[in-house]
Design a protein around this motif. Structure first.
Motif, PDB file in Angstrom:
ATOM      1  N   ALA A 254     -23.527  41.064  -7.976  1.00 39.30           N
ATOM      2  CA  ALA A 254     -22.068  40.967  -8.032  1.00 39.30           C
ATOM      3  C   ALA A 254     -21.426  41.832  -6.951  1.00 39.30           C
ATOM      4  CB  ALA A 254     -21.559  41.372  -9.416  1.00 39.30           C
ATOM      5  N   ASP A 257     -21.900  40.190  -3.597  1.00 39.32           N
ATOM      6  CA  ASP A 257     -21.029  39.016  -3.475  1.00 39.32           C
ATOM      7  C   ASP A 257     -19.551  39.383  -3.398  1.00 39.32           C
ATOM      8  OD1 ASP A 257     -23.248  37.395  -3.546  1.00 39.32           O
ATOM      9  OD2 ASP A 257     -23.063  36.891  -5.676  1.00 39.32           O
ATOM     10  N   ILE A 259     -17.735  40.647  -5.837  1.00 41.25           N
ATOM     11  CA  ILE A 259     -17.047  40.405  -7.113  1.00 41.25           C
ATOM     12  C   ILE A 259     -16.583  41.710  -7.737  1.00 41.25           C
ATOM     13  CG2 ILE A 259     -17.359  39.518  -9.462  1.00 41.25           C
ATOM     14  CD1 ILE A 259     -19.302  37.450  -8.264  1.00 41.25           C
ATOM     15  N   ARG A 334     -21.186  33.620 -15.786  1.00 43.69           N
ATOM     16  CA  ARG A 334     -20.149  33.744 -14.771  1.00 43.69           C
ATOM     17  C   ARG A 334     -20.352  32.746 -13.646  1.00 43.69           C
ATOM     18  NH1 ARG A 334     -20.636  37.828 -11.893  1.00 43.69           N
ATOM     19  NH2 ARG A 334     -22.628  38.648 -12.629  1.00 43.69           N
ATOM     20  N   GLY A 335     -19.244  32.377 -13.006  1.00 40.61           N
ATOM     21  CA  GLY A 335     -19.303  31.467 -11.877  1.00 40.61           C
ATOM     22  C   GLY A 335     -19.665  32.191 -10.590  1.00 40.61           C
ATOM     23  N   GLU A 336     -19.710  31.436  -9.520  1.00 40.00           N
ATOM     24  CA  GLU A 336     -20.008  32.007  -8.205  1.00 40.00           C
ATOM     25  C   GLU A 336     -18.779  32.745  -7.659  1.00 40.00           C
ATOM     26  OE1 GLU A 336     -22.984  31.979  -6.781  1.00 40.00           O
ATOM     27  OE2 GLU A 336     -23.763  30.917  -8.554  1.00 40.00           O
ATOM     28  N   ALA A 337     -19.009  33.588  -6.672  1.00 40.83           N
ATOM     29  CA  ALA A 337     -17.927  34.354  -6.050  1.00 40.83           C
ATOM     30  C   ALA A 337     -16.810  33.427  -5.595  1.00 40.83           C
ATOM     31  CB  ALA A 337     -18.462  35.148  -4.876  1.00 40.83           C
ATOM     32  N   GLU A 339     -14.834  31.729  -7.611  1.00 42.16           N
ATOM     33  CA  GLU A 339     -14.455  30.802  -8.677  1.00 42.16           C
ATOM     34  C   GLU A 339     -13.627  31.518  -9.737  1.00 42.16           C
ATOM     35  OE1 GLU A 339     -18.191  27.678  -8.316  1.00 42.16           O
ATOM     36  OE2 GLU A 339     -18.100  29.030 -10.035  1.00 42.16           O
ATOM     37  N   CYS A 342     -15.659  34.099 -11.973  1.00 41.81           N
ATOM     38  CA  CYS A 342     -16.761  34.776 -11.293  1.00 41.81           C
ATOM     39  C   CYS A 342     -17.007  36.189 -11.809  1.00 41.81           C
ATOM     40  CB  CYS A 342     -16.530  34.807  -9.787  1.00 41.81           C
ATOM     41  SG  CYS A 342     -15.086  35.764  -9.269  1.00 41.81           S
ATOM     42  N   ASN A 366     -11.451  36.360 -12.652  1.00 44.91           N
ATOM     43  CA  ASN A 366     -12.033  36.755 -11.371  1.00 44.91           C
ATOM     44  C   ASN A 366     -11.681  38.199 -11.039  1.00 44.91           C
ATOM     45  OD1 ASN A 366      -9.318  36.466  -9.839  1.00 44.91           O
ATOM     46  ND2 ASN A 366      -9.618  34.466 -10.778  1.00 44.91           N
TER      47      ASN A 366
END
Length: 502
Positions: A254, A257, A259, A334-337, A339, A342, A366
């Motif tokens: 995370a 990315d 996040i 959790r979604g991808e960075a 999203e 995320c 997010n």
């Protein structure tokens, strides 16, 4: 169904061979509700609490923070398109044309329950009920019951400031379960009719962590004390060192990315924010909110712990002993960075059936917990107001077929599972089965494992069925009251559950 039996463990299984268990996370539908009205704070909405009324209308209570923490209301017929009716009950920005309900404190984040079967003894004004965080009194954190006759105007008890409710060492989040909503005949191992799961704390390793507690109460014989008298919560679920190891992997990714903003290996650990329970047959399931802490911000003169959150699935048969499902993999991940979800998946609703699907709603964010970079947060809010980025929080939805949490799966090699002995209590046996490329047959056995005459083998069942009927040469009704074992024989198929109904 009350008589549904899941194959999530070996508790009611005598033997099985050539089968493997498979975890089936739900599929994401996406965002279904955003703060899109003039009276809503455009930064986000969260904490969906959803029920279905007798006419099939879905009702949602959710949070929005314009001026204060507001409880708002929405409805849906299909679970995906939501309307926000004008209630004209309370003011926002000096105007009552909004969907804000009237409540003495925030509703939830635990489930709201619709209890028409209880109003005769407990009062028509208790048709809707939950246990909610209520400010006031001498307790820093506490939960008290709130009730409503219509879901719009809520009340708490008289002399609320004098009632401790659930307050002994609890945190600011908790959830709620009405046990007899799923168990009309009370089970001995269910301690009370109303069961709450407040946040407590537990020392694991070198960290004092958020964990899940449990307490309970009954309504009778004193209606005036309805849902007021709760024993001190007991710890029922806490992280362990394997959770920490998995949290470190998630946090490092995370941070890489972008996040999360801060990540200190010294502080990395896992906490359980709270848990939302529900019931399937004779099993309690729960969405457990996994909070991965990346940095303790207090040592930097800031507030709270920084990190991310997602949901895992747990189960119990007695509300005290809980186990994970799916080897601690996400139930809702959790979604991808970049999203909508995320950084944060939390405050799931209980699953709601709509047609052939179960819908489960959740807060998707997010924004890490919490955003400690205030300047960054100010800039993000400006972008939201300008329509240049999605909200920090919204309400997302996942869906799955009813009861399809865990399957027993057979490939080309024929697999078999035999249940423990049970009493035939209904005239209809059905299976939840995916046998699009294979088949299943069912046999009824005696106590010694011999096939019963006329029930040696059912008609083969093929295809995809939520409630696939099992047909024998002789009627099942002839065996009501007798003890039998069930043998399921399957090939290239997934078996999720079975049910015995009248």
């Amino acid at each position: 169904m009350e008589n549904t039996r899941l194959f999530i463990d070996d508790f009611e299984i005598e033997s099985k061979q050539y089968l493997k268990r498979r975890f089936h996370p739900p599929e994401k539908v996406g965002t279904v509700l955003l703060p899109d009205q003039p009276w809503e704070d455009k930064s986000g909405c969260a904490c969906p609490m959803v029920i279905s009324d007798p006419e099939g209308t879905l009702k949602m209570w959710y949070w929005n923070s314009k001026d204060d923490l507001n409880d708002l209301y929405a409805t849906s017929q299909d679970g995906l398109q939501w309307e926000k009716p004008i209630l004209n009950l309370t003011e926002v920005d000096g105007n009552t044309e909004n969907n804000k309900v009237k409540t003495p404190g925030r509703i939830g984040p635990g489930a709201v329950f619709y209890c028409p079967e209880s109003t005769l003894s407990e009062g028509a004004d208790t048709l809707y009920r939950t246990v909610s965080w209520i400010p006031g009194g001498e307790w820093s954190q506490r939960y008290l019951p709130i009730f409503s006759p219509d879901g719009f105007t809520w009340r708490t008890v008289e002399n609320a400031d004098e009632e401790p409710g659930i307050s002994d060492g609890v945190g600011d989040t908790g959830t709620f379960l009405v046990a007899d909503d799923a168990f009309p005949m009370m089970r001995e191992d269910v301690p009370g009719r109303y069961i709450a799961f407040p946040r407590v704390h537990a020392a694991v390793g070198r960290f004092r962590r958020r964990a899940v507690g449990m307490t309970f109460t009954n309504s009778l014989p004193n209606r005036a004390r309805l849902m007021l008298d709760w024993p001190r919560p007991n710890l029922v679920l806490a992280p362990d060192l394997l959770d920490d190891e998995m949290a470190r992997e998630r946090l490092d990714k995370a941070y890489a990315d972008g996040i999360i903003h801060y990540n200190d290996p010294v502080d990395q650990h896992c906490e359980f924010y709270t848990m939302q329970p529900w019931t399937v047959g004779n099993v309690f399931l729960g969405a457990l909110y996994i909070f991965d802490v990346s940095m303790d911000m207090y040592k930097h003169s800031m507030w709270n712990q920084h990190g991310v959150m997602e949901t895992q699935l747990v189960y119990s048969r007695d509300l005290v002993h809980w186990d994970r499902l799916g080897d601690r993999q996400p139930w809702i991940g959790r979604g991808e960075a970049g999203e909508q979800d995320c950084a944060m998946i939390h405050f799931d609703s209980v699953p709601i059936r709509v047609g052939d699907w179960m819908y489960q709603y959740y807060s998707s964010g997010n924004l890490p917990h919490p955003s400690v970079d205030q300047q960054w947060l100010i800039e993000q809010r400006k972008l939201i107001e300008a329509g240049k980025r999605h909200p920090l929080q919204a309400i997302g939805c996942v869906r799955f077929r009813p009861d399809r949490y865990i399957s027993l799966e057979a490939g080309n090699r024929t697999g078999r599972v035999i249940t423990q002995e049970l009493t035939v209590s209904g005239s209809r046996l059905s299976v939840n089965l995916d046998a699009i490329n294979g088949e299943l047959v069912v046999s009824l056995l005696t106590e010694r494992g011999r096939p019963l005459k006329g029930y040696e083998q059912s008609q083969p069942i093929r295809g995809d069925h939520i409630e696939g009927p099992v047909s024998f040469p002789k009627p099942l009704a002839d065996l009501i009251g007798q003890k039998v074992k069930l043998r399921f024989t399957l090939q290239n198929a997934k078996l999720f559950s079975y049910s015995l109904e009248n």
